[in-house]
Design an enzyme around this catalytic site. Structure first.
Site, PDB file in Angstrom:
ATOM      1  N   TYR A 711       0.813  -1.216   0.000  1.00 22.94           N
ATOM      2  CA  TYR A 711       0.000   0.000   0.000  1.00 22.94           C
ATOM      3  C   TYR A 711       0.845   1.264   0.000  1.00 22.94           C
ATOM      4  O   TYR A 711       0.451   2.287  -0.570  1.00 22.94           O
ATOM      5  CB  TYR A 711      -0.980  -0.023   1.174  1.00 22.94           C
ATOM      6  N   HIS A 765     -15.126   2.787  -1.314  1.00 18.22           N
ATOM      7  CA  HIS A 765     -14.098   1.801  -0.961  1.00 18.22           C
ATOM      8  C   HIS A 765     -12.975   2.402  -0.124  1.00 18.22           C
ATOM      9  O   HIS A 765     -11.918   1.794   0.009  1.00 18.22           O
ATOM     10  CB  HIS A 765     -13.520   1.170  -2.230  1.00 18.22           C
ATOM     11  N   CYS A 773      -6.931   2.783  12.842  1.00 13.15           N
ATOM     12  CA  CYS A 773      -6.386   1.777  13.736  1.00 13.15           C
ATOM     13  C   CYS A 773      -6.891   0.394  13.316  1.00 13.15           C
ATOM     14  O   CYS A 773      -8.054   0.225  12.928  1.00 13.15           O
ATOM     15  CB  CYS A 773      -6.776   2.072  15.176  1.00 13.15           C
ATOM     16  N   CYS A 778     -10.613   0.447  18.840  1.00 15.87           N
ATOM     17  CA  CYS A 778     -10.104   1.823  18.783  1.00 15.87           C
ATOM     18  C   CYS A 778     -10.736   2.540  17.604  1.00 15.87           C
ATOM     19  O   CYS A 778     -10.864   1.975  16.518  1.00 15.87           O
ATOM     20  CB  CYS A 778      -8.580   1.814  18.665  1.00 15.87           C
ATOM     21  N   CYS A 851      -0.653   3.409  15.888  1.00 17.51           N
ATOM     22  CA  CYS A 851      -1.784   4.226  16.318  1.00 17.51           C
ATOM     23  C   CYS A 851      -1.361   5.119  17.486  1.00 17.51           C
ATOM     24  O   CYS A 851      -0.895   4.618  18.512  1.00 17.51           O
ATOM     25  CB  CYS A 851      -2.950   3.336  16.731  1.00 17.51           C
TER      26      CYS A 851
END
Length: 963
Positions: A711, A765, A773, A778, A851
């Protein structure tokens, strides 16, 4: 049970075979069938086509419903991804098969063994279907826009050999293949270039910049194929550096983006450092060796006065910077390792006692040119060789004179000569001369017969060719009209022109000396002198009664034709034709004929020239008919290609103006012209991983490092492209129309970068640039995080070693990728981590995005397979749709919208009164529309701004303000 048809979505590029008779053309701008199961079981090959390497897929239909495993093998190796559980509900179902494309360019050609296994009945069916699929660079240059020569793609030493080659660089492979092809040899200065021509005589000017070449690639293929046809293993065709530079550039364009490539003309003082020449085995520092009394040997001592200067030499560079890499298939070879700034030191001998150091060539003596800008096209020919020919035409007379037989002469190559600015026509004969003519030795001649329209044109071409050789001291003018080269190492070269017939004849032999070519030259003179002198009178024999062509604008992606009416009694007179367009907006496809009023005195032949409107704008078309004496008659007309049908544009604009509540649904087609690689990539894999398997919660759980690298790479690629005009147009319409809402399936972040109001766009999407997170406990989330890399550990790795061998870019996607070892602004370039050969580091979990709220891992804010769409997004959409107010207009951009809930939104909008406008490259996506709806076929980046222009005005101003 069996496969009944194979289809494609569309062709990437047109393929053309101008060497076949009749001309063959293969291009499908929309989905179509390339193979159908033959009736009676006779084997039929699929039609050849070029497909996108980004989405290398075909569609198959199976005649019997059921659940199947489908495989396709060639020589025992798979050519597509195995389909393990293909559910076929009906014999008309279209089922996608993903092809395996290892690199670009690529070819899947030959018999493919298809195996169908019915999972329930266990029945197995094996069948063979021959495919011919090509996967080329996504950014072909303009000189290939009229069609990629199919004969070039089929050339055995290129794509087929590339499939098993270990060399990773396509241009390096091309140079190596040409340099080692024993059918070619260095010209030993025969005074002509066989496969290259140019507009002006720049060899004799003081400025060499801007050199633009025409490549005679069809003629080169014809010559090489002719050797195979005649089973000739001894003949070597003479080539020079200009020929090879244009051929290398043309072929390299099939696999890489050559938009920055330059031809380089080297005119420094200096002696050639000993190197190998094409077609030679040993080192040489005297390219003009063997000329009687001047240059006796190929390898001279450093102090030898007979050494040759390295000048008038052409090669290629990967761009116009001093750090560009050099490619040369003539001398060396140069395989893209040496830089342009270092080339003089590599090519020029430093041992030059006869020349002062101050006169030695430098980088400043290497001049820049455009390289290939056009292909010299073939003339589509008919009836060139007939039984029982008499001495009635030039072509037949020449064939008679040389004693035509299939083992003696290849059917003449007829070509147009665009470089002279005269559009002359040339017939090229390649002849195996009998051993008893004239000196008892076997010989191969190349005979070129040019015919021009005016005397000054033939004189200019004669002078150009003579000057190219005589500038080196080889002037041997027999008279004002005839010239020969007496100082060749082997073979001969002679040319003359006829001032009454406007004909230039160039004769080249492999054995016979130039002086000895006088006998054949005199025979050619006698044949030419008896030709009819008035070209116009010749065409008076051919009664053309009219030219019909479209007078009204033609809509983009529509077919049209121009037709000539020819009196039936004279139709057989012409031997061929050529079609040329000025701007490429009209793409010429094929020619076909029909007889009208057959059997009647007024019978005539209609010759139809078929075209496809491929780009918006005006175009000029020239139809040229050629006679058997190489005379011609030209017919011209103009057409205008409109982006959108005027009536449809007017009705849509009026409805858009009156619409208050508008819903837009966008898919991948919206971002296509931005140049972003598709989600799945070539073959459906990223590195060696199935991209769809990486986009799952399970993959993130088991390998967060790999998923984040995938990604992060996609974020990086998206940030290296820009929003296109369609993104800006939608963003501007959202500002103009208060009741406008966009639903997008894209995750690339291009819409917010175009300034789209965040309150008027919903991301079905998610987005690559949202992060959240990974813990369900969370609620941390961040939107529009465009930091790249998002954490230091995910930075794209670079090569710190300095200049090295360049990697092999494979498509237009590589414009956004990098070249190994090169530098930009003094910084090392990044490595392409989508390439499995680039080592990918295992990043510790602690170095991945964390996070800030709960210290668990952050994850990309996209919807993965198996996850539900965002509930808040669905609620907002539901509120807009279920409002009591009418929906006036539904705009669908770049998506087939066959998957729910997207498909449902269209149906709901129509139920609430909306008219629907679909913008898509695929014409089939508009098949379900009603008569009140619109379908606009084409690229969203051009169609959408045109549709919105009445509402949003000057889009360029808005784009400038936003950027």
């Amino acid at each position: 049970m069996s496969i009944t048809s194979i289809s494609i979505q569309k062709s990437l590029y047109p393929l053309v075979d101008s060497l076949s008779n009749p001309r063959q053309f293969y291009y499908w701008p929309e989905p179509d069938v390339i193979w159908k199961k033959p009736v009676g079981g006779k084997s039929v090959a699929a039609l050849p086509c070029a497909l996108s390497s980004d989405d290398p897929s075909i569609s198959i239909t199976i005649d019997t419903p059921g659940t199947y495993t489908v495989s396709a093998l060639q020589n025992g190796s798979p050519v597509m991804k195995l389909i393990p559980n293909l559910i076929v509900k009906a014999s008309t179902d279209s089922n996608t098969a993903k092809l395996l494309v290892s690199r670009v360019p690529w070819v899947i050609s030959g018999d493919i063994v298809w195996t169908l296994v019915n999972i329930n009945s266990k029945k197995v069916t094996v069948s063979t279907v021959a495919l011919e699929l090509y996967f080329l660079n996504l950014s072909l240059p303009a000189f290939l826009s009229g069609g990629v020569p199919l004969a070039l793609l089929r050339f055995p030493r290129l794509l087929q050999a590339w499939k098993t080659a270990t060399e990773p660089s396509w241009p390096r492979f091309v140079v190596s293949q040409l340099f080692t092809d024993r059918r070619m040899t260095y010209e030993n200065f025969k005074g002509m270039n066989k496969y290259t021509s140019w507009e002006t005589d720049w060899l004799n000017t003081s400025s060499f910049d801007g050199i633009a070449l025409d490549c005679w690639i069809d003629l080169w293929i014809s010559d090489m194929n002719g050797l195979e046809d005649r089973e000739d293993t001894k003949t070597q065709y003479a080539v020079n550096c200009y020929d090879l530079a244009s051929i290398v550039q043309t072929i390299s364009a099939l696999g890489i983006d050559i938009s920055k490539w330059r031809s380089k003309y080297m005119a420094p003082f200096g002696y050639l450092k000993p190197a190998t020449l094409i077609g030679n085995t040993g080192p040489c520092n005297n390219p003009y060796y063997g000329r009687p009394g001047i240059n006796p040997k190929p390898l001279c001592n450093p102090t030898d006065d007979t050494r040759s200067f390295l000048r008038s030499h052409m090669f290629l560079a990967s761009d116009n910077s001093p750090g560009a890499f050099v490619y040369d298939a003539c001398i060396g070879p140069q395989l893209g390792i040496t830089t342009l700034s270092g080339y003089p030191a590599v090519a020029i001998d430093s041992l030059e006692p006869k020349i002062p150091q101050t006169l030695r060539g430098t980088l400043a003596d290497i001049h820049d040119g455009q390289g290939v800008v056009a292909l010299a096209t073939s003339v589509c020919t008919y009836r060139l060789i007939e039984s029982g020919y008499g001495k009635t035409t030039l072509i037949q007379n020449v064939m008679e004179e040389v004693g035509y037989s299939p083992n003696t002469v290849r059917q003449p190559y007829i070509g147009r000569v665009p470089a002279t600015g005269t559009d002359a026509v040339v017939a090229t004969f390649t002849i195996n001369v009998a051993p008893n003519y004239p000196n008892g030795l076997p010989d191969v001649w190349t005979l070129n017969i040019f015919r021009f329209s005016h005397l000054h044109q033939v004189q200019a071409e004669f002078t150009r060719r003579r000057s190219a050789a005589s500038s080196h001291g080889d002037d041997e003018s027999l008279n004002a009209n005839e010239w020969l080269n007496p100082n060749m190492a082997t073979g001969g070269f002679r040319m003359f022109y006829d001032s009454a017939q406007f004909v230039l004849v160039v004769i080249e032999s492999s054995r016979l000396r130039s002086e000895e070519l006088g006998l054949v030259a005199n025979k050619m003179k006698n044949l030419i002198q008896v030709l009819p002198g008035d070209l116009g009178d010749l065409f008076g024999l051919m009664k053309i009664t009219g030219l019909e062509y479209p007078k009204q604008p033609i809509t983009l992606n529509k077919f049209f034709r121009a037709s000539l009416s020819i009196a039936k009694s004279t139709n057989d007179w012409w031997i061929g034709y050529a079609v040329q367009t000025s701007y490429g907006n009209a793409l010429y496809l094929t020619e076909e004929s029909e007889i009208v009023n057959k059997g009647n005195p007024d019978a005539k032949t209609l010759v139809h020239f078929n075209f496809l409107a491929v780009r918006a704008g005006a175009d000029n078309v020239a139809l040229t008919l050629y006679g058997p004496n190489l005379e011609r008659r030209e017919y011209r007309f103009a057409v205008y290609v409109q982006l959108i049908n005027t009536a449809d544009l007017d009705s849509f604009s009026a409805h858009l103006k009156s619409s208050n509540r508008i819903l837009a649904l966008c898919g991948a087609g919206l971002s296509a012209s931005s140049g972003l690689p598709t989600f799945r990539g070539a073959g459906g894999f990223w590195r060696k991983h199935d991209a769809t398997k990486l986009a799952t919660p399970e993959a993130f759980e088991s390998s967060p490092s790999l998923v984040w690298q995938f990604y992060s790479y996609r974020r990086h690629m998206a940030l290296n492209v820009k929003p296109n005009a369609a993104h800006y147009a939608l963003a501007e319409l959202a500002r103009e129309k208060e009741g406008f809402l966009t639903l997008t399936q894209n995750v690339d972040g291009l819409s917010p970068r175009a300034g789209h109001d965040p309150e008027r766009i919903k991301y079905l999407h998610g987005s690559l640039f949202d992060i959240k997170c990974s813990s369900s406990l969370c609620d941390y989330k961040e939107t529009n995080n465009f930091v790249d890399p998002i954490v230091p550990a995910l930075a794209i790795p670079v090569d710190e070693s300095g200049p090295a061998q360049p990697s092999n870019p494979t498509s237009s996607i590589d414009v956004a990728k990098t070249t190994l070892g090169q530098k930009v602004n003094g910084k090392p370039k990044e490595l392409d981590i989508s390439d499995v050969r680039v080592k990918l580091a295992q990043i510790p979990t602690n170095d991945l995005p964390q996070c800030p709220k709960c210290k668990r891992l952050l994850r990309p804010g996209v919807v993965w397979f198996g996850e539900a769409l965002p509930e808040n997004v669905l609620d907002d959409i539901e509120e807009f749709i279920t409002s009591s107010a009418k929906i006036d207009l539904m705009i669908v951009v770049g998506t087939s919208a066959v998957v729910w809930p997207a498909a449902g939104y269209i149906q709901t909008a129509k139920a609430k009164g909306a008219r629907v406008a679909v913008i898509n490259m695929d014409a089939n996506t508009g098949s379900e529309l009603s008569d009140d709806d619109w379908f606009f076929e084409g690229d969203a980046s051009t169609i959408v701004p045109a549709l919105f222009r009445e509402e949003i005005g000057d889009l360029e101003w808005h784009m400038m303000q936003t950027s």
